[in-house]
Design an enzyme around this catalytic site. Sequence first.
Site, PDB file in Angstrom:
ATOM      1  N   SER A 185       1.338  -1.025  -0.173  1.00 18.97           N
ATOM      2  CA  SER A 185      -0.097   0.361  -0.255  1.00 18.97           C
ATOM      3  C   SER A 185       0.660   1.072   0.351  1.00 18.97           C
ATOM      4  O   SER A 185       1.634   1.413   0.417  1.00 18.97           O
ATOM      5  CB  SER A 185      -0.676   0.025   1.210  1.00 18.97           C
ATOM      6  OG  SER A 185      -1.262   1.118   1.554  1.00 18.97           O
TER       7      SER A 185
ATOM      8  N   HIS B  34      -0.947  -0.766  -4.401  1.00 18.62           N
ATOM      9  CA  HIS B  34      -2.609  -0.537  -3.789  1.00 18.62           C
ATOM     10  C   HIS B  34      -2.553   0.668  -3.630  1.00 18.62           C
ATOM     11  O   HIS B  34      -1.333   1.245  -3.009  1.00 18.62           O
ATOM     12  CB  HIS B  34      -2.938  -1.420  -2.117  1.00 18.62           C
ATOM     13  CG  HIS B  34      -3.439  -1.827  -1.719  1.00 18.62           C
ATOM     14  ND1 HIS B  34      -5.307  -2.134  -2.082  1.00 18.62           N
ATOM     15  CD2 HIS B  34      -4.370  -1.025  -0.510  1.00 18.62           C
ATOM     16  CE1 HIS B  34      -6.275  -1.555  -0.830  1.00 18.62           C
ATOM     17  NE2 HIS B  34      -5.860  -1.114  -0.219  1.00 18.62           N
TER      18      HIS B  34
ATOM     19  N   ASP C 151      -4.443   4.065  -2.187  1.00 20.88           N
ATOM     20  CA  ASP C 151      -5.358   3.934  -0.974  1.00 20.88           C
ATOM     21  C   ASP C 151      -5.872   5.115  -1.642  1.00 20.88           C
ATOM     22  O   ASP C 151      -5.369   6.614  -1.201  1.00 20.88           O
ATOM     23  CB  ASP C 151      -5.204   3.939   0.266  1.00 20.88           C
ATOM     24  CG  ASP C 151      -5.476   2.989   1.105  1.00 20.88           C
ATOM     25  OD1 ASP C 151      -5.843   1.658   0.510  1.00 20.88           O
ATOM     26  OD2 ASP C 151      -3.808   2.014   1.518  1.00 20.88           O
TER      27      ASP C 151
ATOM     28  N   MET D 228      -8.743   8.572  -0.660  1.00 19.07           N
ATOM     29  CA  MET D 228      -9.486   9.117   0.645  1.00 19.07           C
ATOM     30  C   MET D 228      -9.797  10.374   0.540  1.00 19.07           C
ATOM     31  O   MET D 228      -8.990  10.773   0.410  1.00 19.07           O
ATOM     32  CB  MET D 228      -8.697   8.719   2.121  1.00 19.07           C
ATOM     33  CG  MET D 228      -8.214   7.672   2.082  1.00 19.07           C
ATOM     34  SD  MET D 228      -7.028   7.368   3.867  1.00 19.07           S
ATOM     35  CE  MET D 228      -6.522   5.826   3.844  1.00 19.07           C
TER      36      MET D 228
ATOM     37  N   HIS E 127      -7.871   1.332  -4.104  1.00 18.40           N
ATOM     38  CA  HIS E 127      -9.076   1.008  -2.888  1.00 18.40           C
ATOM     39  C   HIS E 127     -10.128   2.459  -2.849  1.00 18.40           C
ATOM     40  O   HIS E 127      -9.435   3.425  -2.270  1.00 18.40           O
ATOM     41  CB  HIS E 127      -8.428   0.697  -1.587  1.00 18.40           C
ATOM     42  CG  HIS E 127      -9.373   0.532  -0.450  1.00 18.40           C
ATOM     43  ND1 HIS E 127      -8.433   0.282   1.156  1.00 18.40           N
ATOM     44  CD2 HIS E 127     -10.313   1.002  -0.629  1.00 18.40           C
ATOM     45  CE1 HIS E 127      -9.759   0.098   2.032  1.00 18.40           C
ATOM     46  NE2 HIS E 127     -10.916   0.390   1.122  1.00 18.40           N
TER      47      HIS E 127
ATOM     48  N   MET F  42     -11.721   5.053  -0.783  1.00 18.74           N
ATOM     49  CA  MET F  42     -12.565   5.311   0.524  1.00 18.74           C
ATOM     50  C   MET F  42     -13.029   6.508   0.612  1.00 18.74           C
ATOM     51  O   MET F  42     -12.850   7.476   0.948  1.00 18.74           O
ATOM     52  CB  MET F  42     -11.576   5.503   1.285  1.00 18.74           C
ATOM     53  CG  MET F  42     -11.370   3.805   2.071  1.00 18.74           C
ATOM     54  SD  MET F  42      -9.583   4.113   3.005  1.00 18.74           S
ATOM     55  CE  MET F  42      -8.501   3.777   1.464  1.00 18.74           C
TER      56      MET F  42
ATOM     57  N   MET G 184     -11.422  -5.789   5.405  1.00 18.99           N
ATOM     58  CA  MET G 184     -10.667  -4.565   6.043  1.00 18.99           C
ATOM     59  C   MET G 184     -10.699  -5.359   7.595  1.00 18.99           C
ATOM     60  O   MET G 184     -11.388  -5.940   8.762  1.00 18.99           O
ATOM     61  CB  MET G 184     -11.306  -3.310   6.562  1.00 18.99           C
ATOM     62  CG  MET G 184     -11.663  -2.288   4.790  1.00 18.99           C
ATOM     63  SD  MET G 184     -10.084  -2.107   4.911  1.00 18.99           S
ATOM     64  CE  MET G 184      -9.419  -0.896   5.462  1.00 18.99           C
TER      65      MET G 184
ATOM     66  N   GLY H  12      -8.770   4.638   7.156  1.00 19.02           N
ATOM     67  CA  GLY H  12      -8.487   5.646   7.144  1.00 19.02           C
ATOM     68  C   GLY H  12      -6.775   6.149   7.282  1.00 19.02           C
ATOM     69  O   GLY H  12      -6.683   6.803   7.008  1.00 19.02           O
TER      70      GLY H  12
ATOM     71  N   GLY I 129      -3.448   3.924   7.909  1.00 18.54           N
ATOM     72  CA  GLY I 129      -1.855   2.941   7.692  1.00 18.54           C
ATOM     73  C   GLY I 129      -1.432   3.102   9.504  1.00 18.54           C
ATOM     74  O   GLY I 129      -2.072   3.722  10.675  1.00 18.54           O
ATOM     75  N   GLY I 130      -0.859   1.416   9.532  1.00 17.27           N
ATOM     76  CA  GLY I 130      -0.149   1.745  11.001  1.00 17.27           C
ATOM     77  C   GLY I 130      -1.208   1.650  12.380  1.00 17.27           C
ATOM     78  O   GLY I 130      -0.536   0.816  12.876  1.00 17.27           O
TER      79      GLY I 130
ATOM     80  N   ASP J  96      -6.582  -6.233   4.119  1.00 17.66           N
ATOM     81  CA  ASP J  96      -6.569  -5.360   3.768  1.00 17.66           C
ATOM     82  C   ASP J  96      -5.875  -4.408   5.178  1.00 17.66           C
ATOM     83  O   ASP J  96      -7.463  -4.014   5.416  1.00 17.66           O
ATOM     84  CB  ASP J  96      -6.746  -4.445   3.373  1.00 17.66           C
ATOM     85  CG  ASP J  96      -6.124  -2.742   2.747  1.00 17.66           C
ATOM     86  OD1 ASP J  96      -5.060  -2.715   3.264  1.00 17.66           O
ATOM     87  OD2 ASP J  96      -6.839  -1.736   2.430  1.00 17.66           O
ATOM     88  N   GLY J  97      -4.976  -4.508   5.735  1.00 20.74           N
ATOM     89  CA  GLY J  97      -4.267  -3.802   7.075  1.00 20.74           C
ATOM     90  C   GLY J  97      -4.272  -4.366   7.765  1.00 20.74           C
ATOM     91  O   GLY J  97      -4.296  -6.008   8.400  1.00 20.74           O
ATOM     92  N   GLY J  98      -2.493  -3.933   8.236  1.00 22.94           N
ATOM     93  CA  GLY J  98      -2.290  -4.986   9.850  1.00 22.94           C
ATOM     94  C   GLY J  98      -1.232  -5.984   9.515  1.00 22.94           C
ATOM     95  O   GLY J  98      -1.128  -7.188  10.590  1.00 22.94           O
TER      96      GLY J  98
ATOM     97  N   GLY K 214       0.426  -2.079   4.213  1.00 21.00           N
ATOM     98  CA  GLY K 214       1.720  -1.010   3.779  1.00 21.00           C
ATOM     99  C   GLY K 214       3.227  -0.643   4.484  1.00 21.00           C
ATOM    100  O   GLY K 214       4.171  -0.873   4.147  1.00 21.00           O
TER     101      GLY K 214
HETATM  102  C1  DX5 Z   1      -5.596   2.093   5.683  1.00 20.80           C
HETATM  103  C2  DX5 Z   1      -5.889   1.414   3.751  1.00 20.80           C
HETATM  104  C3  DX5 Z   1      -4.644  -0.158   3.709  1.00 20.80           C
HETATM  105  C4  DX5 Z   1      -3.871   0.841   4.818  1.00 20.80           C
HETATM  106  C5  DX5 Z   1      -2.447  -0.436   4.630  1.00 20.80           C
HETATM  107  O1  DX5 Z   1      -6.857   3.216   5.310  1.00 20.80           O
HETATM  108  O2  DX5 Z   1      -7.054   1.000   3.439  1.00 20.80           O
HETATM  109  O3  DX5 Z   1      -4.501  -0.397   2.733  1.00 20.80           O
HETATM  110  O4  DX5 Z   1      -2.511   1.802   4.178  1.00 20.80           O
HETATM  111  O5  DX5 Z   1      -1.716  -0.045   5.778  1.00 20.80           O
HETATM  112  P1  DX5 Z   1      -1.154  -0.978   6.699  1.00 20.80           P
HETATM  113  O6  DX5 Z   1      -0.510  -2.196   5.864  1.00 20.80           O
HETATM  114  O7  DX5 Z   1      -0.553  -0.056   7.394  1.00 20.80           O
HETATM  115  O8  DX5 Z   1      -1.951  -1.195   8.210  1.00 20.80           O
HETATM  116 ZN    ZN Z   2      -6.682   0.033   1.022  1.00 21.63          ZN
END
Ligand code: DX5
Ligand code: ZN
Length: 220
Positions: free
Chosen positions: A9, A33, A35, A37, A66, A68, A137, A142, A144-145, A175-177, A197
């Site tokens: 990401s 990927h 993102d 927003m 993606h 959002m 998700m 919203g 990362g991290g 997606d995420g973590g 990400g």
């Molecule tokens: C969150 C995003 C994810 C995010 C993933 O809103 O949709 O794609 O960037 O990042 P990590 O890997 O840091 O959770």
């Molecule tokens: Zn995403």
Amino acid sequence: MSGVKIAPSLLAADFSRLAEEIARVEEAADWLHLDVMDGHFVPNISFGLSVIENIRGVSDLFFDCHLMTTNPDFFLPELAKAGVDLVTMHIEAVPNPMGPSERARDAGLDFGLVLNPRTPFGGLAPFVELCDVVVVMSVEPGHGGQSFIESVLPKIEEAREWVENRGLTADIQVDGGITPDTAPLAVAAGATVLVAGTSVFRANDSADAIKDLRRAIEKR
Ligand code: DX5
Ligand code: ZN
């Protein structure tokens, strides 16, 4: 080989040097990927069409966008023109995704639907046949991290079973973590695409970080 695709990401990259950041993952990654927003559907603003159009010139990766955003089907032809290959939009934003999916296809885009961590699979289930990708998700959208929410694992299983029982081919993206600790959990539950990400772009060597994810999945 597990066949699981890794999609770094870009949200976790250094935005002042996007071309260099993408070059760090270009060979090792399967998809990129993106993102997008809007500061309304989620409490953050990231990047949009002009950034995507610019980075299209420096990468041959499959662009997984993606959305959002509150009105995710407003810019589909423009996204396709900017070089996006796949758009995914939230079922929370498009409870009746039939029209949006048709408009995505008409624009030449692959299509997918996304579930927030607290949204049950049931509302999306009737629309899986419209999807190339179903996204679960594993963090609140919203930012990362954040840490992987393990309570979404049964939902990943549910999505995978639904796809398999009907002979469908949709990928299940998580997606995420995602880290070498959580990737095997997501894959065991049925994920076929992992978005990562922070664990990729904040590593000293991003290509190595992708290899670490692949090794963790193989070992499982
Ligand atoms: C969150 C995003 C994810 C995010 C993933 O809103 O949709 O794609 O960037 O990042 P990590 O890997 O840091 O959770
Ligand atoms: Zn995403």
